[in-house]
Design a protein around this motif. Structure first.
Motif, short mmCIF file in Angstrom:
data_model
loop_
_atom_site.label_atom_id
_atom_site.label_comp_id
_atom_site.label_asym_id
_atom_site.label_seq_id
_atom_site.Cartn_x
_atom_site.Cartn_y
_atom_site.Cartn_z
N GLN A 1 45.80 34.37 43.92
CA GLN A 1 44.49 34.86 44.36
C GLN A 1 44.14 36.21 43.71
OE1 GLN A 1 46.73 33.60 46.73
NE2 GLN A 1 45.62 31.65 46.60
N GLN A 2 45.19 36.95 43.47
CA GLN A 2 44.94 38.30 42.94
C GLN A 2 44.43 38.29 41.51
OE1 GLN A 2 48.68 40.24 43.64
NE2 GLN A 2 47.83 41.41 45.36
N ILE A 3 44.70 37.15 40.80
CA ILE A 3 44.33 37.13 39.38
C ILE A 3 42.84 37.39 39.19
CG2 ILE A 3 44.21 35.72 37.29
CD1 ILE A 3 46.69 34.25 38.27
N GLU A 4 42.04 36.58 39.87
CA GLU A 4 40.61 36.72 39.65
C GLU A 4 40.08 38.07 40.15
OE1 GLU A 4 38.18 33.44 40.65
OE2 GLU A 4 36.45 34.34 39.63
N LEU B 1 37.88 40.69 38.12
CA LEU B 1 36.56 41.13 38.57
C LEU B 1 36.46 42.64 38.66
CD1 LEU B 1 35.66 38.42 41.21
CD2 LEU B 1 34.70 38.75 38.93
N LYS B 2 37.57 43.27 38.97
CA LYS B 2 37.56 44.74 39.04
C LYS B 2 37.41 45.35 37.64
CE LYS B 2 40.57 45.38 42.98
NZ LYS B 2 42.01 45.63 43.12
N GLY B 3 37.61 44.50 36.61
CA GLY B 3 37.44 45.00 35.24
C GLY B 3 38.62 45.77 34.71
N GLN B 4 39.75 45.68 35.42
CA GLN B 4 40.91 46.45 34.95
C GLN B 4 41.63 45.76 33.81
OE1 GLN B 4 42.99 46.59 38.66
NE2 GLN B 4 42.35 48.70 39.07
N ILE B 5 41.54 44.44 33.78
CA ILE B 5 42.32 43.72 32.78
C ILE B 5 41.44 42.73 32.02
CG2 ILE B 5 44.48 43.87 34.06
CD1 ILE B 5 43.86 40.83 34.82
N LYS B 6 41.93 42.36 30.83
CA LYS B 6 41.22 41.40 30.01
C LYS B 6 42.06 40.12 29.86
CE LYS B 6 37.53 43.58 28.24
NZ LYS B 6 36.80 44.18 29.28
N ILE C 1 45.65 33.68 30.69
CA ILE C 1 44.27 33.59 31.17
C ILE C 1 43.50 34.77 30.59
CG2 ILE C 1 42.78 33.51 33.21
CD1 ILE C 1 45.32 32.63 34.76
N ALA C 2 42.49 34.46 29.81
CA ALA C 2 41.77 35.56 29.14
C ALA C 2 40.34 35.65 29.65
CB ALA C 2 41.77 35.35 27.64
N ASP C 3 39.83 36.85 29.65
CA ASP C 3 38.43 37.09 30.01
C ASP C 3 37.58 36.75 28.79
OD1 ASP C 3 35.95 38.07 30.49
OD2 ASP C 3 36.57 40.11 30.97
N ALA C 4 36.93 35.58 28.86
CA ALA C 4 36.18 35.13 27.67
C ALA C 4 34.71 35.51 27.74
CB ALA C 4 36.36 33.64 27.48
N SER C 5 34.37 36.47 28.57
CA SER C 5 32.97 36.90 28.55
C SER C 5 32.66 37.54 27.19
CB SER C 5 32.68 37.88 29.69
OG SER C 5 33.59 38.94 29.67
N ASP C 6 33.71 38.05 26.55
CA ASP C 6 33.57 38.43 25.14
C ASP C 6 34.45 37.46 24.35
OD1 ASP C 6 33.82 39.42 22.63
OD2 ASP C 6 33.98 41.50 23.24
N PRO C 7 33.85 36.39 23.81
CA PRO C 7 34.66 35.31 23.22
C PRO C 7 35.55 35.78 22.08
CG PRO C 7 32.31 34.96 22.83
CD PRO C 7 32.42 36.14 23.72
N ASN C 8 35.02 36.67 21.23
CA ASN C 8 35.82 37.10 20.08
C ASN C 8 37.06 37.83 20.54
OD1 ASN C 8 34.24 36.07 18.05
ND2 ASN C 8 32.87 37.85 18.10
#
Lengths: 368, 248
Positions: A83-86, A90-95, A119-126
């Protein structure tokens, strides 16, 4: 000649007297290089990651340590449950989050097969892509350190070589881009504005009544900005070499010569714009929208031209900055000589002649 | 014949589309004369003057300046005329000296000439202390006087002044006209447009333009006599009453 020199001298006085503009003209390239060099970089460096280590064994510990040690990632959080992953994302601490399943070490050593989730934050795909690649290669390395002797029956090892820019530094890309932008902005906009200024203030009328040849009026306007641009070229090159570690592999003289050629294209464009516009605002607007935007979009410096739809690729050919960008990249980064860039140089020379001819044709020697 | 004439015009016309700004004007200006070119706003004064200076190409008609044809010898004319436009046209961000240097330079004058003449000029204008002051910081009256001096700095045969005293106080205007007299005394022909009617009295001859044509041309004294007027303003009133054009 004497008349021409008086005019050039006057232009210098205008520029030197306006300290604020002068400061902007000379400071802009420095600021841009620094901003692009340190702030606006698309390199992956110390991105925050989180780890959900459900194995907590020797191998998982070692892998996490290696990731944290790499210059690409920095461990920001140890998570306790899924649960902590998301939440952490969302807090923006990790990518990037790394999930290591239970029994990681055991599986690895006994079945030769272990699983790992990235698990990667793909809001910036590159960025996501690059991070996953880097993480993958760290895992690869980790594998080879714990089982150096292990050889599968069939294994293809790919050896990658990134030519000319082995560290994939962003600076190699934007230094040529900033050079194109700065030269274009200074030369096109400033020449256009100073000439239109004379039209607005009425001094142009006096000049037209005087024996000055129109051609020498336009040329005299361009000379100071050409010199100013040479100063800018040199300061950009010094900064890139000594601050950003971008090498100049080819001939410096060729690079400066080509930059002067591009400066002349920009100057003649400025002259053409000034001949067609009657107010400083118009001149500025045309220079900014008509020149600056296409330069950013179509020079290949921000967006690769190869990926554009065909019609846009065709349009990009008429943008002078595109050719200059190719030249600078080839000479600076690849280190080629004139025989490799003569075509681009010829195109720029052709554009320069064309714009200059148009500017002189459009220069109105009479008021009505 | 045109040898003794500074300016001649014969049926000189300028059209902008359907609008006839200058309608077939003909006159002659003698050498060394102060020639006043009067008219209401929009009468066509500035347009006519621009044709003589080469800033505007006539639609039809003939004209000579300093004995040279305005069509063929445009470039040669430029060496021999001075021009002061309606708009103040010195560089405000340059000093008095730098402005003089520049205008001397674009007329191809030598450094020694510029240096010598600059000193004389600054002395005459009593601007020695302001030689290195930015022109933008000078009061308007001084600016105008300086602009006039700059216009005749290269010693032209003819100087064209387009409403040189606009917005200047009466005392400075008087001083300005003294400078014009001095220039005329040196043999420079002065062609001046104005809409201050008291200034018309200072001219050797005046022409009054109404709606693009020359309605009257003579010495101020003769014009007053002809129109039974006590001053030039009365002459002007009588002539301008029939005007159709208002402001441009």
């Amino acid at each position: 000649m004497k008349q021409f020199l008086s005019f050039v001298k006057k232009e210098f006085l205008h520029i030197l007297r306006d300290k604020r503009t002068l400061f902007i003209l000379l400071g802009m390239p420095i600021v841009q290089i620094i901003i692009f060099g340190f702030a606006l970089t698309n390199e992956v460096k110390n991105e925050g990651i989180a780890v959900l280590d459900l194995a907590k064994d020797q191998s998982s510990g070692e892998l996490i340590r290696q990731m944290d040690a790499s210059r690409y990632f920095e461990l920001r959080a140890y998570l306790q449950n899924e649960q902590q992953i998301e939440k952490t994302f969302l807090k923006g601490q990790i990518k990037l989050a790394v999930v290591i399943p239970p029994g990681f070490d055991h599986q690895l050593r006994h079945t030769n097969k272990a699983q790992l989730q990235l698990i990667a934050d793909a809001s910036d795909p590159n960025l996501a892509n690059t991070m996953v690649n880097y993480a993958g290669s760290i895992v690869q390395q980790f594998q080879s350190t714990i089982f150096p002797q292990q050889q599968a029956a069939y294994q293809i090892q790919t050896e990658l070589r990134m030519l000319y820019n082995p560290q994939l530094k962003g600076a190699y890309n934007f230094v040529p881009g900033v050079m194109a932008m700065v030269l274009l902005l200074v030369c096109t906009m400033m020449t256009a504005i100073t000439i239109v200024k004379e039209k607005e203030s009425g001094t142009m009328e006096i000049m037209l009544v005087s024996p000055l040849v129109p051609f020498s009026i336009t040329l005299a306007k361009a000379v100071p900005y050409l010199l100013l641009s040479i100063v800018n070229i040199i300061s950009i090159l010094l900064l890139s070499v000594y601050v950003l570690d971008v090498p100049i592999r080819g001939s410096v003289l060729l690079l400066i010569g080509m930059s002067i050629l591009f400066t002349m294209v920009s100057l003649s464009l400025g002259l053409l714009i000034s001949a067609r516009s009657s107010s400083q605002q118009t001149a500025m607007f045309i220079s900014l929208v008509g020149m600056f935007l296409p330069t950013v979009m179509f020079s290949g410096f921000m967006f690769p031209i190869e990926n554009m739809p065909k019609p846009l690729q065709v349009i990009s050919n008429i943008v002078p900055a595109k050719w200059y960008y190719i030249i600078v990249k080839s000479v600076m980064i690849k280190g080629v000589g004139f025989n490799a860039i003569w075509k681009e140089a010829l195109i720029l020379a052709g554009m320069c002649t064309f714009f200059l001819a148009m500017a002189i044709r459009n220069f109105k020697i009479r008021l009505a | 014949m045109p040898k003794e004439k500074a300016i001649t015009a014969e049926m000189l016309t300028k059209r902008f589309g359907d609008f006839i700004a200058v309608n077939a004007i003909s006159f002659e200006v003698d050498k060394g004369e102060i020639f006043g070119f009067l008219g209401a706003n929009g009468a066509g004064k500035t347009t006519a003057m621009r044709m003589f200076c080469g800033l505007s190409l006539p639609s039809s008609g003939k004209a000579t300046v300093a004995g040279l044809d305005i069509y063929k010898d445009n470039e040669a004319i430029k060496q021999r005329i001075g021009y002061m436009s309606q708009k103040f046209s010195l560089y405000e961000d340059l000093t008095v000296k730098e402005n003089i240097r520049f205008y001397g330079g674009i007329y191809g004058k030598s450094d020694t000439y510029i240096k010598k003449e600059t000193e004389i000029l600054l002395h005459q204008l009593e601007l020695e202390a302001q030689a290195n002051t930015l022109v933008g910081a000078l009061p308007l009256g001084w600016k105008q006087k300086l602009a006039f001096s700059v216009a005749i700095f290269h010693q032209p045969d003819i100087v064209f002044l387009d409403e040189p005293t606009g917005g200047v106080d009466p005392v400075t205007r008087r001083e300005f006209w003294n400078m014009i007299y001095e220039a005329a005394a040196k043999g420079i022909t002065v062609f001046v447009t104005t809409h201050y009617l008291d200034e018309a009295e200072y001219c050797d001859r005046v022409s009054i333009m109404v709606d693009g044509v020359i309605a009257a041309l003579d010495t101020p004294a003769a014009l007053k006599k002809q129109y039974h007027a006590s001053g030039m303003d009365e002459v002007f009133q009588q002539l301008a009453r029939g005007a159709k054009r208002q402001d441009n």
